[in-house]
Design a protein around this motif. Sequence first.
Motif, PDB file in Angstrom:
ATOM      1  N   VAL A 276      56.894   2.803  31.515  1.00  0.00           N
ATOM      2  CA  VAL A 276      57.708   3.998  31.284  1.00  0.00           C
ATOM      3  C   VAL A 276      57.638   4.403  29.816  1.00  0.00           C
ATOM      4  O   VAL A 276      57.536   5.591  29.487  1.00  0.00           O
ATOM      5  N   TRP A 277      57.667   3.416  28.944  1.00  0.00           N
ATOM      6  CA  TRP A 277      57.569   3.705  27.510  1.00  0.00           C
ATOM      7  C   TRP A 277      56.267   4.444  27.193  1.00  0.00           C
ATOM      8  O   TRP A 277      56.269   5.459  26.490  1.00  0.00           O
ATOM      9  N   ASP A 278      55.165   3.960  27.700  1.00  0.00           N
ATOM     10  CA  ASP A 278      53.865   4.601  27.462  1.00  0.00           C
ATOM     11  C   ASP A 278      53.822   5.994  28.064  1.00  0.00           C
ATOM     12  O   ASP A 278      53.252   6.928  27.474  1.00  0.00           O
ATOM     13  N   SER A 279      54.441   6.160  29.244  1.00  0.00           N
ATOM     14  CA  SER A 279      54.447   7.475  29.889  1.00  0.00           C
ATOM     15  C   SER A 279      55.228   8.494  29.072  1.00  0.00           C
ATOM     16  O   SER A 279      54.783   9.638  28.877  1.00  0.00           O
ATOM     17  N   VAL A 280      56.413   8.082  28.576  1.00  0.00           N
ATOM     18  CA  VAL A 280      57.224   8.999  27.769  1.00  0.00           C
ATOM     19  C   VAL A 280      56.490   9.349  26.473  1.00  0.00           C
ATOM     20  O   VAL A 280      56.468  10.513  26.052  1.00  0.00           O
ATOM     21  N   ASN A 281      55.861   8.368  25.847  1.00  0.00           N
ATOM     22  CA  ASN A 281      55.095   8.634  24.625  1.00  0.00           C
ATOM     23  C   ASN A 281      53.966   9.630  24.887  1.00  0.00           C
ATOM     24  O   ASN A 281      53.697  10.516  24.078  1.00  0.00           O
ATOM     25  N   TRP A 282      53.282   9.457  25.990  1.00  0.00           N
ATOM     26  CA  TRP A 282      52.176  10.365  26.325  1.00  0.00           C
ATOM     27  C   TRP A 282      52.687  11.788  26.540  1.00  0.00           C
ATOM     28  O   TRP A 282      52.084  12.753  26.063  1.00  0.00           O
ATOM     29  N   GLU A 283      53.805  11.912  27.293  1.00  0.00           N
ATOM     30  CA  GLU A 283      54.361  13.252  27.528  1.00  0.00           C
ATOM     31  C   GLU A 283      54.821  13.888  26.214  1.00  0.00           C
ATOM     32  O   GLU A 283      54.645  15.096  25.995  1.00  0.00           O
ATOM     33  N   LEU A 284      55.403  13.095  25.355  1.00  0.00           N
ATOM     34  CA  LEU A 284      55.846  13.626  24.060  1.00  0.00           C
ATOM     35  C   LEU A 284      54.648  14.050  23.219  1.00  0.00           C
ATOM     36  O   LEU A 284      54.655  15.127  22.593  1.00  0.00           O
ATOM     37  N   SER A 285      53.602  13.239  23.233  1.00  0.00           N
ATOM     38  CA  SER A 285      52.379  13.604  22.503  1.00  0.00           C
ATOM     39  C   SER A 285      51.774  14.879  23.071  1.00  0.00           C
ATOM     40  O   SER A 285      51.331  15.763  22.324  1.00  0.00           O
ATOM     41  N   THR A 286      51.807  14.995  24.404  1.00  0.00           N
ATOM     42  CA  THR A 286      51.261  16.198  25.045  1.00  0.00           C
ATOM     43  C   THR A 286      52.052  17.436  24.647  1.00  0.00           C
ATOM     44  O   THR A 286      51.475  18.515  24.405  1.00  0.00           O
ATOM     45  N   THR A 287      53.381  17.301  24.611  1.00  0.00           N
ATOM     46  CA  THR A 287      54.221  18.451  24.250  1.00  0.00           C
ATOM     47  C   THR A 287      53.918  18.904  22.821  1.00  0.00           C
ATOM     48  O   THR A 287      53.755  20.116  22.557  1.00  0.00           O
ATOM     49  N   TYR A 288      53.859  17.978  21.888  1.00  0.00           N
ATOM     50  CA  TYR A 288      53.512  18.333  20.494  1.00  0.00           C
ATOM     51  C   TYR A 288      52.123  18.970  20.435  1.00  0.00           C
ATOM     52  O   TYR A 288      51.916  19.977  19.748  1.00  0.00           O
TER      53      TYR A 288
END
Length: 1230
Positions: A947-959
């Motif tokens: 879940v941590w990696d998934s949230v980081n990826w989504e946050l990176s995608t948003t930026y």
Amino acid sequence: MGDVWGSGAEAGFAGKSRPGAPGSASLEGEREKPKQGSVLLLGGNEVKSSAVVKYSAAPPQAAFARLQEKTDLKLPPANWLRESAKLGPAGATILGNSKKSKPFSSFGMAYDFIDSIGNDVDVVSDSENIKKLLKIPYSKSHVSMAVHRIGRTLLLDDLDIQELFMRSSQTGDWTWLKEFYQRLIDRKWQRKKKSKEHCINGDGAAQPVPTPEEQHQEETSQDEADEAGRVSWPAPFEMPSSLSEEASASNQGSVPLEPSYVVGHVASASKEQNLTTLFNDGENSQGLKNDFVRNILWTFEDIHMLVGSNMPIFGGGRYPAVSLRLRDNNKPINVLTGIDYWLDNLICNVPELVMCFHVNGIVQKYEMIKTEDIPNLENSNFSTKVIKDIAQNILSFLKSNCTKEGHTYWLFKASGSDIVKLYDLTTLCEETEDKYQNPFTMPVAVLLYKVACNMMLKKNQNRKYYGTIRTLLLNCVKLLDKGRHPQIIASANYMLSELFQLDEPKKEEGGEFPLNGNSDESYSEEEEEMPDSDENGCYSTSSDPSDDNKAVAVIKSVGELSVPEKYKSTHQIRPSCAFPVCHDTEERCRLVLSYVLEGLKSVDSSIKKEGDLPAADPNTPIPLKYEDESTTVGPECLEKQMALFLDKMGSFQEVKHSSQSGMIPGSWQYKMKLQLILKSSKAYYVLSDAAVSLQKYGRALRYIKLALQCHDSYCCLCTNMLSEVLLFLCQSITLCGDIQLMLAQNANNRAAYLEEYNYQTKEDQEILHSLHRESSCQVFSWATDLSTDLECQLSISCKCYEAANEILLFSNLKEQNPEQYTQVMKRMGNIRNEIGVFYMNQAAALQSERVENKMVSTAEQQLWKKSFSFFEKGIQNFESIEDTTNAALLLCNMGRLMRICAHAHCASGGDFKREFSPEEALYYNKAIDYYLKALRSLGKREVHPAVWDSVNWELSTTYFTMATLLQDYAPLSRRAQEQIEKEVSESMMKSLKYCDVETVSARQPLCQYRAATIHHRLASMYHSCLRNQVGDEHQRKQHRILVDLHYTKAVKFFQLLKDAPCELLRVQLERVAFAEFQMASQNSSSGKLKTLSGALDIMTQTQSVFQLIRKELVAECDQRSENDKNSARKVPAEDASTNLNQEEVSKLLGIFESRLSFLLLQSIKLLTSTKKKVGGNSEEEILKANKYVYSLLLRSAANKNLTLLERAEVVLNLLEQLTQDTEGNNLGIQ
């Protein structure tokens, strides 16, 4: 004088008020400390005998005292026929009742010592019956006994045929047995019917009359026969007609009902229960009461017997315990009398016998005889070893042939006959019109039921006895008439259903214990006849052609009983009624439901029909529901909360708490039906849960619907909703929510689920019919309908979980069952997430269908609001149980919703230039906030790495998305170029921050591609700044450094990827373009030559890219040729050519050729014009090589017919040529 009379005389002695008479004692029964008997060595033969007094109603032991010599026993004592508080009613004695056995005496003992029945004890009987059996080889008198088997225990009772037939003449019962007995006796005695030795009684049955010599030897038997007229035969046990129709007045109140209403309320635990009253009435009216002075557990060799005895015991002084007998001094003691005295002393563990000799009632003398000396008395010699053999042979004979539990067997020996026969009266009775004429049927059924109850009530009982309990209950039900005894049948069926653990793991079904291994407690009801055995005679039948062949077994001669081990127990116990092995949960639940259905049928059949119900009393006020709230107590308050809950769920019905079928609250029907309904509800719940595991969701919904219909009926009947029942309701509604969710997620199989849902067995229909007698069963219909609409199914699932949560809250079960509350809250959070995603996807679908230039619709905005609301509630659910992981996932989904909203606000059109709007920035920033909240909710990666990696990826995608849009659609109308570039750079760097390129995972290639793309974009942005902006030299220098840095990193990441040749080629070409831009600003030839050399090096570094491109193109060509050869075969979807965009490759290859041509031409010009010599002839060699490569390049460019693969191969050859020249010649310009 007879021995029986002698005992009666002793009874008189006890109350005489003369010197030396034994003292009187209290008649109140009391429990004595058990006395353990000792092993006796008798007559030179070792015979093991021990006795333990289990219960004694005898008064304190009367002291033994001798009467004075010449005392006249014919004179009555002073207190004769007077009542005394210590002696009891007039005529009663402290020495027990007469020796005449009562017909049901063994049942009275069995009821009192239910723990021993079927398990530890071999025989239960009156001591007189035991003595009569053991004297069979020595006696000519008749023997008539009823034998019943309960487990391994045999119950023996005296069966007085003459008394039975006297009663039959008056009532008309037992006519079938009378006719059978008449034929049996008349045929045997027809030759002697005119003899003086025989007389015909009033009923026409022949009875042998003993000779004077036989009369002296068998005085005991004759005295018993004299008393036959004084022993009343019990009436057939029938359920009172009123009992099945109306409840006891004492049970009208509301009694809190325990959910574990298994046996305690139905067996004989509570005096308030009608069933117990029924049993007690039956015991009192039929002589089933245990009225022996003492009950003794007698172990004779290896035979364990529970014996009832009324023998008086005296003691005191140097005689701790003696038995007292009155004997005529003129008559010697015979063998039968000696055996009688010896067995009495053994059974009661009395060490000595005192005989009072008299002549015509005048006391002559006393004689003390030790028990072990009795077999050696003059004229009374007998072998104790033979007695032991007789006992063992008789027990083996009976156990081998009395095999059917619940059947009544008749052990019969005619007077003067040596043949003993065993008949199965139950089988004979079933051949008549009324098979319930057997008066033993009801006592046997009740005993079977009580033994089963007792075994179930033992908490430490191992499950290996379940087969025994099941056999007992099945035989009990088999014996009873459903119309006469519905209460016991209903209770037995309920207990049968309780034997099956509905929630047990499958692996336990055959592991812990042998489910059908029950020693001899369970045995076949349809046991095949064993072959005839000449060795022991157990299975020999009579050669007589008529009724004798109906005997189950025959002892050809009583003399055989004295032969050691002549009869062996050869009956092979087969557990055909043993506990069934259920191979799966459904089979186990179906068995439970079959028993529940039988119980419901019994209850329903015993309830008065509506037309038979009494009319309402006009003088009795009808209670109205307007009582003051302050008077409400806990259960009533709970009832109101339940009503409010149902109202909130949209299914409120007036709670009547009264049966539509006419059941009276508090009656046995009412209580039993409640438990049967609850049991069926649990069975359906387990069936539904099992169907979910098998992914049979239509079947699962059908079963949970039946479970909730059962619970609806239960709620309509029950006045007190127990917390356990409410918890089960909560679990049922929760499971219903799970099923509705599964149906929503598997909409493709909807037709199959609908077929499963509509199927119904006959058993289910009959149970539902019984439920409809009490209620409409529609309270929970909102939760169990099979909808075809996805949104409706999700909504029903959510409503189910909300209902379960309501139950936990208003019943205060939240604190008592925190695990259940946690599960409900998790499911609520999950379903709200599912509904939020559903609305979010609907909004995205509307957005994709929206025509360009059209503003955001109201429908889209409503879907956003619904989605946001459900996500928000779901987060609250997870946070309430501190589930940070799932809360983070929902926050992540909220971030995705914000990104969809941002995308919906993109302005696009042809008349005006597209710019990044403030609404987009607003929603993207909200999305970033939710992603950051999700990370804060998790705290650290170790909590849940995925879940941590998934949230980081989504946050990176948003930026990254926001930076890309800001870069591609720069809002230059609102902001300065420098500000935009700064924001883009910051967003890109934040995207890099949350893009984990180091951790090895499935997402690592994506992260590497994302990082390469970010560096490429940043390099391109700074490259553009250098070309288009004029600034101070320091800033331009910084930009040049950043351009070179980001291009280098972009190349590094793209080279790690094997599936991005075009991207890598484009970056390298931009690097070459950047070198050209730098060369244009250079003035010196050496500087330009150095830059050109660097650019050519970049070109040669693309050799690996073109090798990868060539490989892809060759694979595509091979695939195409293969398809041409096999035109019938389709090209697989995952073709090698799909990974390569040929149009883009062709375009990039054209650019590469032009830039290589330009660099080679500039190199040739510079090398030709320069005069500076570096490294001797090396410069000329480089010039010559460059000219050669340039000429090859021009010739290939001139050929327009080359394929893409051929062009790529030409470029590879040129790059290889340049690489070789570069390695062989050092320019030395550096």
